[in-house]
Write a protein that holds these residues in place. Structure first.
Motif, PDB file in Angstrom:
ATOM      1  N   ASN A 178       0.857  -1.199   0.000  1.00 19.51           N
ATOM      2  CA  ASN A 178       0.000   0.000   0.000  1.00 19.51           C
ATOM      3  C   ASN A 178       0.882   1.235   0.000  1.00 19.51           C
ATOM      4  N   GLU A 179       0.433   2.217  -0.778  1.00 23.45           N
ATOM      5  CA  GLU A 179       1.127   3.505  -0.762  1.00 23.45           C
ATOM      6  C   GLU A 179       0.076   4.604  -0.817  1.00 23.45           C
ATOM      7  N   ASN A 180       0.068   5.450   0.175  1.00 23.04           N
ATOM      8  CA  ASN A 180      -0.925   6.524   0.257  1.00 23.04           C
ATOM      9  C   ASN A 180      -2.337   6.015  -0.018  1.00 23.04           C
ATOM     10  N   GLY A 181      -2.638   4.860   0.536  1.00 23.86           N
ATOM     11  CA  GLY A 181      -3.998   4.324   0.407  1.00 23.86           C
ATOM     12  C   GLY A 181      -4.269   3.647  -0.936  1.00 23.86           C
ATOM     13  N   LEU A 182      -3.278   3.613  -1.803  1.00 28.99           N
ATOM     14  CA  LEU A 182      -3.440   2.910  -3.092  1.00 28.99           C
ATOM     15  C   LEU A 182      -2.739   1.557  -3.004  1.00 28.99           C
ATOM     16  N   LYS A 183      -3.226   0.617  -3.830  1.00 23.71           N
ATOM     17  CA  LYS A 183      -2.597  -0.712  -3.805  1.00 23.71           C
ATOM     18  C   LYS A 183      -1.676  -0.862  -5.009  1.00 23.71           C
ATOM     19  N   PHE A 184      -0.550  -1.485  -4.780  1.00 26.02           N
ATOM     20  CA  PHE A 184       0.344  -1.805  -5.904  1.00 26.02           C
ATOM     21  C   PHE A 184       0.793  -3.249  -5.790  1.00 26.02           C
ATOM     22  N   ARG A 185       0.714  -3.946  -6.893  1.00 21.08           N
ATOM     23  CA  ARG A 185       1.246  -5.315  -6.948  1.00 21.08           C
ATOM     24  C   ARG A 185       2.623  -5.203  -7.601  1.00 21.08           C
ATOM     25  N   ILE A 186       3.634  -5.648  -6.885  1.00 15.32           N
ATOM     26  CA  ILE A 186       5.000  -5.409  -7.375  1.00 15.32           C
ATOM     27  C   ILE A 186       5.826  -6.692  -7.362  1.00 15.32           C
ATOM     28  N   ASP A 187       6.930  -6.625  -8.079  1.00 18.28           N
ATOM     29  CA  ASP A 187       7.797  -7.787  -8.241  1.00 18.28           C
ATOM     30  C   ASP A 187       9.133  -7.491  -7.560  1.00 18.28           C
ATOM     31  N   ILE A 188       9.259  -7.912  -6.291  1.00 17.84           N
ATOM     32  CA  ILE A 188      10.504  -7.581  -5.589  1.00 17.84           C
ATOM     33  C   ILE A 188      11.658  -8.498  -5.985  1.00 17.84           C
ATOM     34  N   LYS A 189      11.330  -9.620  -6.609  1.00 20.08           N
ATOM     35  CA  LYS A 189      12.421 -10.535  -6.969  1.00 20.08           C
ATOM     36  C   LYS A 189      13.091 -10.136  -8.290  1.00 20.08           C
ATOM     37  N   ASN A 190      12.280  -9.674  -9.236  1.00 22.13           N
ATOM     38  CA  ASN A 190      12.855  -9.387 -10.553  1.00 22.13           C
ATOM     39  C   ASN A 190      12.539  -7.989 -11.082  1.00 22.13           C
ATOM     40  N   GLU A 212       6.479  -6.164 -19.456  1.00 25.20           N
ATOM     41  CA  GLU A 212       6.098  -6.652 -18.110  1.00 25.20           C
ATOM     42  C   GLU A 212       5.638  -5.489 -17.239  1.00 25.20           C
ATOM     43  N   SER A 213       6.329  -4.356 -17.364  1.00 24.80           N
ATOM     44  CA  SER A 213       5.954  -3.198 -16.532  1.00 24.80           C
ATOM     45  C   SER A 213       4.547  -2.745 -16.867  1.00 24.80           C
ATOM     46  N   LEU A 214       4.220  -2.699 -18.152  1.00 25.10           N
ATOM     47  CA  LEU A 214       2.877  -2.243 -18.538  1.00 25.10           C
ATOM     48  C   LEU A 214       1.816  -3.254 -18.113  1.00 25.10           C
ATOM     49  N   ALA A 215       2.147  -4.542 -18.155  1.00 18.62           N
ATOM     50  CA  ALA A 215       1.192  -5.563 -17.710  1.00 18.62           C
ATOM     51  C   ALA A 215       0.899  -5.375 -16.220  1.00 18.62           C
ATOM     52  N   LEU A 216       1.961  -5.085 -15.467  1.00 23.11           N
ATOM     53  CA  LEU A 216       1.794  -4.855 -14.030  1.00 23.11           C
ATOM     54  C   LEU A 216       1.017  -3.559 -13.779  1.00 23.11           C
ATOM     55  N   ALA A 217       1.243  -2.570 -14.618  1.00 18.33           N
ATOM     56  CA  ALA A 217       0.507  -1.299 -14.491  1.00 18.33           C
ATOM     57  C   ALA A 217      -0.987  -1.562 -14.656  1.00 18.33           C
ATOM     58  N   LYS A 218      -1.314  -2.399 -15.614  1.00 18.40           N
ATOM     59  CA  LYS A 218      -2.729  -2.713 -15.854  1.00 18.40           C
ATOM     60  C   LYS A 218      -3.325  -3.378 -14.605  1.00 18.40           C
ATOM     61  N   THR A 219      -2.587  -4.348 -14.073  1.00 15.51           N
ATOM     62  CA  THR A 219      -3.030  -5.013 -12.840  1.00 15.51           C
ATOM     63  C   THR A 219      -3.262  -3.984 -11.735  1.00 15.51           C
ATOM     64  N   ASN A 220      -2.360  -3.029 -11.629  1.00 13.94           N
ATOM     65  CA  ASN A 220      -2.452  -2.048 -10.542  1.00 13.94           C
ATOM     66  C   ASN A 220      -3.648  -1.120 -10.708  1.00 13.94           C
TER      67      ASN A 220
END
Ligand code: SAH
Length: 416
Positions: free
Chosen positions: A206-218, A274-282
């Motif tokens: 969570n960041e400022n009340g928003l959710k982010f799905r992130i990839d800490i491994k890669n 991959e970044s844009l795919a994750l952006a869509k998820t977010n």
């Protein structure tokens, strides 16, 4: 393991007040001033003599040409920065307890985040600026990501991981020591679980009340650009009801904030699929209207030109490019790059539109970024007002004695 590092880890030399076994670095006459003023780096040119034979990564005692104590630091003959200074008090020895105390101090200085239910991802240790040169520690929900960038930190990696585990009790500690600058210390990339559980492939924060799905491994950096937290919030205040372009979007940080802030539509541009795919998820994770979102995979320089040729117009453009200058020698080329993207961005901004422009190159100062944007405005025949200047967020402190650490700078501009 080299004997020196072994000795260091078990702390045989670390007897308070006794440095007889410690190697000494004697500085050249007139070269000790920055070190005495708490600048943490010593380059080879400042060194006059080395007494003893310190191993790479070992703690050394730095003394002036008058034999007065200057500081303790760790040594790496392979690096241009041969010593990174750690401690200016002659009566203190650098042992396990010292590292734990420094970590605890850095963690304590972020205590305001502990009470912030809306944000559970932030930087706990920002290297030199937290008096722990070469070490990055980020918290992502219940996981800790640690990055060792130097030989000195490499030598105490286990001590640091152990201390972090005691102090924070995370679900797991993951190492992301795969930054390319490690090669300047002659270190290979290292990555993987250090303590506790392996993190999932994608982690929700969570960041400022928003959710982010992130990839800490890669993912890039240690998974997320924590440094832009405040700037995403600031930028989102300028986008009411307009059309926004998030250029160099990564996983959609600025776009998510902008849509929550009331943007009518956003376009995201990034070269990484991959970044844009994750952006869509977010965007979906935050329940935002994805009908109003467009994605462009590709080179931003090219895409900005294509948008200009197509006559596209935006109310707000964010430019958050990767580092263009890795050192001062690349400065001119980098400035030409900043001018280029800022010029095209101005050409696709409607009159009175907002340009949010950044540089994360350490070698580019705010003044040089201003100059690049100025020359862009001249070529675009647009008058530009600076409404705000920006830096990295407070969990990435800026150390007064170490201006080199100020890498991120940005401006909010109104383009008439
Ligand atoms: N604004 C993002 C961080 C951007 S980091 C945030 O708030 O999280 C820089 C991004 O630029 C990375 O995602 C990288 O994939 C992308 N990138 C690098 N070179 C690029 C290029 N030439 N064109 C488009 N995107 C690029």
């Amino acid at each position: 393991m080299p004997l020196g590092i072994y000795k260091y880890i078990i702390g045989l030399w670390a007897i308070p007040g006794k440095y007889s076994t410690m190697n000494e670095i004697i500085l050249k006459k007139g070269r000790e001033k920055p070190a005495r003023q708490f600048h943490p780096w010593l380059f080879s040119g400042a060194i006059d003599k080395i007494s003893g034979s310190p191993e790479p990564g070992e703690i050394v005692r730095v003394i002036g040409c008058d034999e007065d104590f200057v500081a303790l630091g760790y040594y790496n003959p392979f690096s241009q920065i041969q010593i990174r200074l750690l401690e200016w008090n002659d009566n203190i020895s650098i042992d396990k307890a010292w590292w734990e105390h420094r970590l605890a101090t850095a963690i304590e200085s972020r205590s305001r985040f502990k009470n912030d239910e809306d944000t559970n991802a932030y930087r706990l240790v920002f290297g030199e600026a937290d008096f722990l040169p070469g070490l990055i520690v980020d918290k992502y929900a219940d996981f800790i990501v640690m990055q060792s960038l130097t030989r000195g930190i490499e030598a105490v990696k286990d001590i640091i991981a152990g201390s972090l585990n005691r102090l924070l009790k995370p679900t797991g500690i993951y190492e992301r020591s795969d930054a390319s600058i490690r090669s300047m210390e002659r270190l290979k990339a290292a990555k993987g679980r250090l303590v506790g559980e392996e993190p999932p492939d994608l982690l929700d924060i969570n960041e400022n009340g928003l959710k982010f799905r992130i990839d800490i491994k890669n993912g890039q950096k240690t998974g997320f650009y924590l440094d832009q937290r405040d700037n995403r919030m600031i930028a989102s205040r300028y986008v009411l009801g307009g059309r926004m372009l998030d250029c160099f979007s990564y996983c959609g940080g600025f776009a998510v904030y902008a849509l929550r802030g009331g943007a009518d539509s956003v376009m995201l541009v990034d070269s990484s699929q991959e970044s844009l795919a994750l952006a869509k998820t977010n965007l979906i994770l935050n329940g935002l209207d994805t009908e109003q979102v467009e994605y462009r995979i590709g080179d931003a320089f090219r895409t900005l030109r294509d948008l200009r040729e197509a006559g596209s117009q935006f109310d707000l453009v964010v430019l958050d490019p990767p580092k263009f200058a890795s050192s001062k020698s690349h400065l001119q080329k980098a400035l030409a790059g900043y001018k280029d993207i800022n010029l095209t961005a101005m050409q696709i901004l409607r009159p009175g539109g907002i340009l949010v422009t950044f540089s994360c190159s350490g070698a580019v100062t705010l003044d040089s970024l201003k100059m690049a944007v100025f020359w862009a405005s001249v070529d675009a025949h647009r008058q530009v007002q600076i409404l705000q200047t920006m830096h990295h967020a407070e969990d990435h402190p800026r150390l007064l004695s170490f201006p080199e650490g100020e890498y991120l700078k940005g401006m909010i501009c109104r383009v008439e």
